[in-house]
Design a protein around this motif. Structure first.
Motif, PDB file in Angstrom:
ATOM      1  N   MET A  14       0.717  -1.191   0.044  1.00 54.46           N
ATOM      2  CA  MET A  14       0.067  -0.019   0.016  1.00 54.46           C
ATOM      3  C   MET A  14       0.873   1.257  -0.057  1.00 54.46           C
ATOM      4  O   MET A  14       1.994   0.980   0.350  1.00 54.46           O
ATOM      5  CB  MET A  14      -0.813   0.024   1.390  1.00 54.46           C
ATOM      6  CG  MET A  14      -1.703  -1.264   1.326  1.00 54.46           C
ATOM      7  SD  MET A  14      -3.144  -1.369   0.290  1.00 54.46           S
ATOM      8  CE  MET A  14      -4.070   0.010   0.797  1.00 54.46           C
ATOM      9  N   GLU A  15       0.438   2.470  -0.448  1.00 50.58           N
ATOM     10  CA  GLU A  15       1.097   3.683  -0.376  1.00 50.58           C
ATOM     11  C   GLU A  15      -0.087   4.599   0.299  1.00 50.58           C
ATOM     12  O   GLU A  15      -1.060   4.704  -0.572  1.00 50.58           O
ATOM     13  CB  GLU A  15       1.402   4.006  -1.938  1.00 50.58           C
ATOM     14  CG  GLU A  15       2.001   5.373  -2.062  1.00 50.58           C
ATOM     15  CD  GLU A  15       2.472   5.666  -3.355  1.00 50.58           C
ATOM     16  OE1 GLU A  15       3.602   5.676  -3.679  1.00 50.58           O
ATOM     17  OE2 GLU A  15       1.592   5.635  -4.387  1.00 50.58           O
ATOM     18  N   ALA A  16       0.319   5.669   1.024  1.00 45.75           N
ATOM     19  CA  ALA A  16      -0.424   6.530   1.483  1.00 45.75           C
ATOM     20  C   ALA A  16      -0.435   7.852   0.472  1.00 45.75           C
ATOM     21  O   ALA A  16       0.755   8.072  -0.009  1.00 45.75           O
ATOM     22  CB  ALA A  16       0.064   7.127   2.796  1.00 45.75           C
ATOM     23  N   GLN A  17      -1.568   8.296  -0.093  1.00 44.75           N
ATOM     24  CA  GLN A  17      -1.543   9.400  -1.038  1.00 44.75           C
ATOM     25  C   GLN A  17      -1.588  10.695  -0.082  1.00 44.75           C
ATOM     26  O   GLN A  17      -1.994  10.623   1.130  1.00 44.75           O
ATOM     27  CB  GLN A  17      -2.965   9.205  -1.766  1.00 44.75           C
ATOM     28  CG  GLN A  17      -2.918   7.825  -2.564  1.00 44.75           C
ATOM     29  CD  GLN A  17      -1.919   7.917  -3.551  1.00 44.75           C
ATOM     30  OE1 GLN A  17      -1.958   8.623  -4.547  1.00 44.75           O
ATOM     31  NE2 GLN A  17      -1.086   6.724  -3.521  1.00 44.75           N
ATOM     32  N   GLY A  20      -4.277  11.173   2.267  1.00 43.70           N
ATOM     33  CA  GLY A  20      -4.336  10.305   3.364  1.00 43.70           C
ATOM     34  C   GLY A  20      -4.997   8.957   3.064  1.00 43.70           C
ATOM     35  O   GLY A  20      -4.850   7.759   3.708  1.00 43.70           O
ATOM     36  N   VAL A  21      -5.802   8.931   1.886  1.00 42.43           N
ATOM     37  CA  VAL A  21      -6.415   7.897   1.101  1.00 42.43           C
ATOM     38  C   VAL A  21      -5.214   6.749   1.103  1.00 42.43           C
ATOM     39  O   VAL A  21      -4.050   6.944   0.380  1.00 42.43           O
ATOM     40  CB  VAL A  21      -7.036   7.642   0.017  1.00 42.43           C
ATOM     41  CG1 VAL A  21      -7.570   6.712  -0.648  1.00 42.43           C
ATOM     42  CG2 VAL A  21      -8.144   8.855   0.365  1.00 42.43           C
ATOM     43  N   GLN A  22      -5.350   5.317   1.174  1.00 42.84           N
ATOM     44  CA  GLN A  22      -4.224   4.424   1.095  1.00 42.84           C
ATOM     45  C   GLN A  22      -4.513   3.818  -0.546  1.00 42.84           C
ATOM     46  O   GLN A  22      -5.714   3.636  -0.898  1.00 42.84           O
ATOM     47  CB  GLN A  22      -4.397   3.101   1.914  1.00 42.84           C
ATOM     48  CG  GLN A  22      -3.961   3.644   3.354  1.00 42.84           C
ATOM     49  CD  GLN A  22      -2.397   3.669   3.367  1.00 42.84           C
ATOM     50  OE1 GLN A  22      -1.761   3.036   2.867  1.00 42.84           O
ATOM     51  NE2 GLN A  22      -2.077   4.896   4.260  1.00 42.84           N
ATOM     52  N   ARG A  23      -3.499   3.827  -1.402  1.00 44.71           N
ATOM     53  CA  ARG A  23      -3.691   3.191  -2.580  1.00 44.71           C
ATOM     54  C   ARG A  23      -2.918   1.971  -2.640  1.00 44.71           C
ATOM     55  O   ARG A  23      -1.780   1.519  -1.996  1.00 44.71           O
ATOM     56  CB  ARG A  23      -3.242   4.083  -3.507  1.00 44.71           C
ATOM     57  CG  ARG A  23      -2.949   3.545  -5.004  1.00 44.71           C
ATOM     58  CD  ARG A  23      -2.300   4.741  -5.972  1.00 44.71           C
ATOM     59  NE  ARG A  23      -2.324   3.721  -7.398  1.00 44.71           N
ATOM     60  CZ  ARG A  23      -1.299   4.135  -7.997  1.00 44.71           C
ATOM     61  NH1 ARG A  23      -0.115   4.528  -7.473  1.00 44.71           N
ATOM     62  NH2 ARG A  23      -1.071   3.484  -9.193  1.00 44.71           N
ATOM     63  N   THR A  24      -3.635   0.774  -3.194  1.00 40.65           N
ATOM     64  CA  THR A  24      -3.018  -0.522  -3.521  1.00 40.65           C
ATOM     65  C   THR A  24      -2.059  -0.529  -4.725  1.00 40.65           C
ATOM     66  O   THR A  24      -2.575  -0.474  -5.751  1.00 40.65           O
ATOM     67  CB  THR A  24      -4.104  -1.638  -3.360  1.00 40.65           C
ATOM     68  OG1 THR A  24      -5.058  -1.787  -2.395  1.00 40.65           O
ATOM     69  CG2 THR A  24      -3.490  -3.029  -3.618  1.00 40.65           C
TER      70      THR A  24
END
Length: 119
Positions: A14-17, A20-24
């Motif tokens: 995962m990566e934090a955008q 604050g939204v997490q992107r897979t």
């Protein structure tokens, strides 16, 4: 994602955008048969990250997990036109199982009962 830890495992990157939204970015998932002899796996990556090594890292992590869990073989069913996955399987030490392949799908197998190559 719900997992039956006796037969299944998944690893997710995962990566934090900035918002604050997490992107897979990538997921590898494997499911073993009831006797833990053979596990089939699948990988999915964000398009822009394909070919940059993330798939290999996820595959290596899953293979190490399955080896430690006592699984004997890992299998990938790959569409013939999926050259990226075919290369990943080959680079990961998988061999092509001609008998398990057909005109649309190739079956790649990795024997986990042999000693792991040094990292």
């Amino acid at each position: 994602m719900q997992i039956d830890y006796d037969r299944e495992m998944a690893f997710v990157v995962m990566e934090a955008q900035p918002d604050g939204v997490q992107r897979t970015l990538g997921v590898v998932r494997a499911m073993a048969d009831p006797d833990n002899v053979e596990a089939e796996f699948a990988i999915i990556l964000a398009t822009e990250l394909q070919g940059q090594g993330l798939g290999q890292r996820l595959l290596d992590k899953m293979v190490a997990y399955l080896r430690g869990h006592g699984t004997q073989r890992v299998v990938a069913m790959v569409l013939r036109e999926n050259t990226g996955m075919r290369e990943l399987a080959t680079q990961g030490g998988f061999t092509l199982d001609q008998a398990g392949s057909d005109h649309e799908t190739l079956r790649y197998v990795l024997d986990l009962t042999t000693k792991a190559a040094p990292a």
